[in-house]
Design an enzyme around this catalytic site. Structure first.
Site, PDB file in Angstrom:
ATOM      1  N   TYR A  25     -58.454   6.700   3.102  1.00 15.67           N
ATOM      2  CA  TYR A  25     -57.838   5.380   3.034  1.00 15.67           C
ATOM      3  C   TYR A  25     -58.344   4.479   4.166  1.00 15.67           C
ATOM      4  CZ  TYR A  25     -54.250   1.745   3.268  1.00 15.67           C
ATOM      5  OH  TYR A  25     -53.603   0.540   3.321  1.00 15.67           O
ATOM      6  N   SER A  50     -55.459  -3.677   6.468  1.00 11.81           N
ATOM      7  CA  SER A  50     -54.469  -2.781   7.068  1.00 11.81           C
ATOM      8  C   SER A  50     -54.841  -2.565   8.518  1.00 11.81           C
ATOM      9  CB  SER A  50     -54.464  -1.439   6.325  1.00 11.81           C
ATOM     10  OG  SER A  50     -53.671  -0.474   6.995  1.00 11.81           O
TER      11      SER A  50
END
Length: 280
Positions: free
Chosen positions: A144, A131
């Site tokens: 995260y 990501s």
């Protein structure tokens, strides 16, 4: 026929990539987290006239991971992942542990299993669905983002360790895409087992602080990385945010600890102002 194992194929990026690779003629093993997704994804494959081997594969479950010992995998896409939202000061311990178990520990242990046969063949490819959160970090995404920073470190180390065995390693780094994943991250607080009165923030008032893109570029890029038409190690989508990511990474070298003290950062204010699911 090239065999591709995809984890987290029950939803989101993994689901569509599995179906598209099957349509290209790959032998796809689509790992899904729960049993109900086996039937649902199998039916979707039939409706699109493609063939998938759909398997229950919860990457945190040792028994599920051991199934991979019986598969001859040429390419592994470590796509399974969850997103636990919340400020670093608030996120409960259990949620923090779950974040790392799903996004780091489970995928690494599965990769270890799959790698053995790749090393024996002196050929293979490991792709990590990372990501842009693995490159930078926003407020309320500390858990995260730290897990994806961990994925970036694992991928970078692994790419050097297995190079002599003929094994390729690559990452795909999606930005904010409108799949529901980001908005759900900002709703995990609803199941926290904590004392809400002690939280630093009222999460009912904030949302994912970015407008979100159509996910098509991620599908295309991930398929390209897997089929070999894209050969770059790091693959950020959408490409128009790459300069912003680099600028944000470079800013840490000159940022002072006193910058902005006593004021609310613009990105946090945006989390209060934006509506969930806002498209670009």
């Amino acid at each position: 026929m090239t065999t591709v194992l995809i984890t987290g194929a029950g939803t989101g990026f993994g689901r569509e990539v599995a179906l598209r690779l099957a349509a290209e003629g790959f032998d796809v093993i689509a790992g899904v987290e729960i049993v109900a997704q086996v039937y649902e994804l199998s039916e979707e494959a039939r409706s699109r006239n493609v063939t998938l081997q759909v398997e229950k594969l919860d990457v945190t479950h040792d028994g599920d991971r051991q199934k991979a010992e019986g598969w001859d995998v040429d390419i592994l896409l470590n796509n399974a992942g969850i997103s636990e939202g919340g400020a670093v000061a608030d996120i409960p311990a259990e949620n923090l542990r779950r974040q790392y178990e799903v996004n780091i520990i489970g995928p690494v242990l599965l990769t270890q299993i799959v790698l053995r046969k790749m090393v024996a063949k002196k050929k293979g490819k490991i792709v990590f669905m990372s990501s842009v959160a693995g490159l930078t970090a926003d407020p309320f995404t500390g858990a995260y983002s730290s897990s994806k920073h961990g994925v970036e470190a694992i991928a970078a180390a692994l790419s050097q360790e297995v190079r002599e065995f003929g094994i390729e390693v690559a990452t795909v780094n999606p930005g904010p895409f409108l799949t529901g994943f980001n908005d759900r991250m900002f709703e995990t607080w609803k199941s926290w087992e904590d004392d809400p009165s002690k939280r630093l923030f009222d999460y009912s008032k904030i949302a994912f602080p970015h407008a979100q893109y159509d996910p098509e570029p991620v599908f295309k890029t991930t398929v390209g990385v897997i089929n070999g038409s894209i050969k770059t190690y790091r693959n950020v989508e959408p490409k128009e945010i790459i300069p912003q990511q680099r600028e944000q990474m470079d800013a840490a070298w000159t940022q002072k600890v006193t910058d902005g003290l006593g004021t609310r950062p613009e990105i946090i204010q945006k989390a209060y102002d934006i509506k969930p699911g806002t498209p670009v």
